[in-house]
Every structure is written in C-alpha cells, then in structure tokens.
Design a protein around this motif. Structure first.
Motif, short mmCIF file in Angstrom:
data_model
loop_
_atom_site.label_atom_id
_atom_site.label_comp_id
_atom_site.label_asym_id
_atom_site.label_seq_id
_atom_site.Cartn_x
_atom_site.Cartn_y
_atom_site.Cartn_z
N CYS A 104 16.47 43.40 -15.39
CA CYS A 104 15.81 42.87 -16.58
C CYS A 104 16.88 42.23 -17.47
O CYS A 104 17.97 42.78 -17.62
CB CYS A 104 15.15 44.06 -17.28
N LEU A 106 16.83 42.00 -20.64
CA LEU A 106 16.97 42.70 -21.92
C LEU A 106 18.05 43.77 -21.76
O LEU A 106 18.50 44.05 -20.65
CB LEU A 106 15.64 43.30 -22.35
N ASN A 107 18.42 44.36 -22.86
CA ASN A 107 19.58 45.23 -22.79
C ASN A 107 19.32 46.53 -23.56
O ASN A 107 20.08 46.89 -24.46
CB ASN A 107 20.78 44.46 -23.39
N CYS A 108 18.25 47.23 -23.21
CA CYS A 108 17.94 48.48 -23.90
C CYS A 108 18.99 49.52 -23.53
O CYS A 108 19.28 49.70 -22.34
CB CYS A 108 16.56 48.99 -23.52
N TYR A 110 18.91 52.67 -23.39
CA TYR A 110 18.46 53.83 -22.61
C TYR A 110 17.91 53.44 -21.25
O TYR A 110 17.37 54.28 -20.53
CB TYR A 110 17.36 54.56 -23.41
N LYS A 187 8.35 44.12 -23.42
CA LYS A 187 8.91 44.26 -24.77
C LYS A 187 9.12 42.88 -25.38
O LYS A 187 9.80 42.74 -26.39
CB LYS A 187 10.25 44.99 -24.72
S1 SF4 Z 1 13.99 49.48 -20.71
FE1 SF4 Z 1 14.53 47.50 -21.65
S2 SF4 Z 1 16.15 46.68 -20.33
FE2 SF4 Z 1 15.10 48.29 -19.16
S3 SF4 Z 1 13.49 47.23 -18.01
FE3 SF4 Z 1 12.56 47.93 -19.91
S4 SF4 Z 1 12.77 46.18 -21.29
FE4 SF4 Z 1 14.18 45.83 -19.61
#
Ligand code: SF4
Length: 381
Positions: A104, A106-108, A110, A187
């Motif tokens: 992904c 994004l860079n969450c 956790y 997200k």
């Molecule tokens: S937690 Fe964040 S980085 Fe991991 S897959 Fe979901 S949106 Fe993407």
C-alpha cells in the motif's frame, strides 16, 4: 527536476493523488505485459521507466532503495479468493478476501503489512482473467450461498484505484452475482468505482476511522477523518450503505476526547441507518511488528503500552484497558442510535458481553449476522 520529470508530472497530475509519491519504476512480468490491466496502467504513467521481469529474475534487483515507489504488475499464480486470516480462538466475521495485490502506498505506522511482506513494492495482480474465472467458479457454484467479500486486507481497496480501476471492475463483475456483496475498505477518497457499480445494494463502501489525532500522527498519506466521512455521506446520498471500522483503537493520553470527537463527527455526517455495520478493533500485532514500528516510526510511542499475548499469539492491550475503550466508544455510538451494527473484531465472548451487552450467539452468529446486515435492503432497515 529534469524537463522529462516535469512533463511526466504535468501529464499525470490528473492521475496522481496526494497520497501517492511518484513511482520510480514500473516492473511487469513478461507473461502479464499484454494483459488489458497492465497496458492500462502503463499507459497512465508515460515516462516512468518500465522494466520487464523475465523468468528467473528477482524483483529486488529492480526495486531500489525506497521500494514503495515501485509498481509491480504481476502474473499471480495463487488463490485469489481466500478466507480472512482470522483465528479460531476469537470470534471471526466470515469475510472472504479477494486478493488483488499486495502492499500500500500509504504509510500507517501500525500497518501489519510491514511484517507480512518482505518488501513494500506495490504489487498488482495483472491477470484479471484468471481472477474472473476463479471468482465465477467459487461464487457462481451455488447462487443461494451468500458471500461477503472485500479487497482491503493485503492492500487498501482504493489507494491505487486511480491507476488500476480494480474496484470498479470488481463492482461491475460482481453485479452478475446477486449472492455476493463487495466491501471496499479504504483510508482515502476515490469514488470513481461508483460509475460501474450496477446496484447500490451490492457494494458497501467502507472507511477505517480513528480519532483525528491518531489519523494525523499515525496514518501518513491518508485522508482526514472529515474527508472520509464526507465521502461516506456522499455514498449515503447516492443510496449506498457504508461500513466503518474503528481499527486499530489506540490507547493514548487524551483518547477519550479524541474518540468522542470521532463519534460526534460520524453522527454529523451519517444517520444510523446509513451504516450497514461498524467494527471496533483494539490495536493488536504479531510480536515481530514491534521492532519494525520502532525502526520505521520512532515517534509512535503507543507501541510502549502494556500488552499481553492473546490466544492467537498476537499482543493486545490489557483486557481492562481494552474493555474501557470498547465500552466508552460503543456507549457514545449507541447514544447516537448506532447499536446492533456494532461488532468486535477478534475478541472473545466474554469481551463481547462486557463491552456490548451481547455475544455473537445472541445475534445468531457473527458471520450470519454480518451477512444479514450486508444484504439487507436499505429500505428494509
Ligand atoms: S494500514 Fe495503512 S498502510 Fe497498511 S494497508 Fe491499511 S491504509 Fe495501507
């Protein structure tokens, strides 16, 4: 920046949303290079260096240092449809994952994918024909058997939608299967799939929600809570019901205020009948993820909370603290009229009873209950 990069950016400004840094490379499996999906994605990124991966070559030879900036169009040979990796020790929701890719942009902090996969290369399964064949074989075998399916497990359902159109294709394909309900969990905001969704009853747009502080501190690149809820409101206006997932709920100083604010915002944008179901899940992780979070996200101090190891080997917040959070958030939601739609993710009957006042058995079993909620016609609520 070179002239070529300037041109690339200009050309692609229509397809590059803010959550995604510019890809440095596209890598495609030789076998996948001529698939319609691979051709479409490559067309959308003219100027981005394209490499063909011949048999025997390894993606890591081409991935470079920040491998999150590599898009890999893969000829996938595994099973596309599989049960959610739940555990028998806790109550599971009977969800089936449609595997469309891995990782992904994004860079969450956790994100469990940091531990699941060895690299962060953005992999997209390009052989969609094989996916359609498998889906038809499994989902079409018995049209009386209901399925809840979704793509947001090994990737975000919509983070690469601007390039792939995968969710739109799935919504269209599954329109021919009245026994299947597709959840799109994200997200970010991309509602382009809506044009191809044949019915508002067959797709459940879903957003992960959290307190505004956690979103801004821990969910790098994701849309704000307000943006997500505005999009959810747009879906509701168009006749879709939406799903919300408070997951992971994190214990931090000021969490009560933060989560109360999040619930207030939900109720500002959505009426209870707009919500098909809503999950609460406490932050949980395989032990190996801790080191990764500390290394990749040194400011994420929630990782130093006190955790216990659950029956599935995952670390969880202490039971008393989890219960306090579940009760608090569920209490606020119930006051606002959201009640039987609430379920807990990966918790025992005891936690259910104390936090919500009922157990999955009282609902006729969690998987059955969620199927009923998924397929319930909006007018019937
Ligand atoms: S937690 Fe964040 S980085 Fe991991 S897959 Fe979901 S949106 Fe993407």
């Amino acid at each position: 920046m070179t002239g070529q990069s300037d041109n690339m950016k200009k050309y692609c400004s229509t397809v590059q949303p803010s959550h995604m840094a510019w890809p440095e490379n596209i890598v495609v499996d030789q076998e996948a290079a001529s698939t319609p999906l691979a051709r479409k994605i490559i067309r959308k990124m003219p100027g981005v260096p394209l490499h063909t991966l011949s048999p025997g070559m390894n993606i890591s030879e081409l991935a470079g240092k920040d491998n999150r900036l590599v898009i890999y169009l893969k000829h996938y040979r595994g099973r596309f449809l599989r049960p959610c990796p739940a555990t028998r020790k806790y109550r599971c929701c009977g969800y089936q994952i449609i595997h469309i890719g891995e990782n992904c942009p994004l860079n969450c902090s956790y994100c469990i994918l940091q531990a699941y996969f060895q690299d962060r290369v953005l992999k997209i399964w390009a052989n969609q024909e094989d996916l359609w064949t498998e889906l038809d074989m499994v989902l079409g075998r018995d049209r009386n058997r209901l399925f809840r399916v979704g793509t947001g497990e090994f990737t975000d359902s919509l983070a690469l939608e601007h390039l792939t159109g995968y969710s739109a294709d799935l919504a269209q394909f599954l329109g021919n299967y009245p026994n299947v309900c597709l959840e799109l969990k994200s997200k970010i905001i991309d509602l382009s799939w809506m044009e191809k969704a044949p019915s508002t009853r067959k797709v459940l747009p879903a957003w992960s929600v959290n307190s505004p502080e956690i979103i801004s501190r821990e969910e790098g690149g994701a849309s704000t809570l307000e943006e997500r809820l505005k999009a959810a409101g747009t879906c509701a206006d168009k006749g879709f019901r939406v799903c919300l997932h408070f997951d992971p709920i994190i214990h931090y100083p000021g969490w009560k205020k933060g989560y109360a604010h999040a619930v207030e915002m939900i109720l500002d944008f959505l009426r209870p009948e707009h919500i098909a179901y809503l999950s609460l899940g406490s932050f949980r992780f395989m032990p190996g993820l801790k080191k990764t979070i500390i290394r990749n996200h040194p400011g994420s101090d929630y990782i130093y909370n006190e955790f216990i190891t659950g029956l599935d080997g995952k670390a969880r917040l202490l039971l008393t603290l989890r219960l306090e959070q579940f009760k608090y958030i569920a209490g606020k939601l119930k006051k606002g009229g959201v009640s039987r739609q609430i379920y807990l993710c990966m918790e025992s009957d005891r936690v259910w009873k104390e936090a919500l006042g009922y157990t999955p058995k009282d609902l006729g079993g969690l998987a059955r209950h969620l199927l009923n909620l998924s397929f319930k016609d909006k007018a019937g609520l």
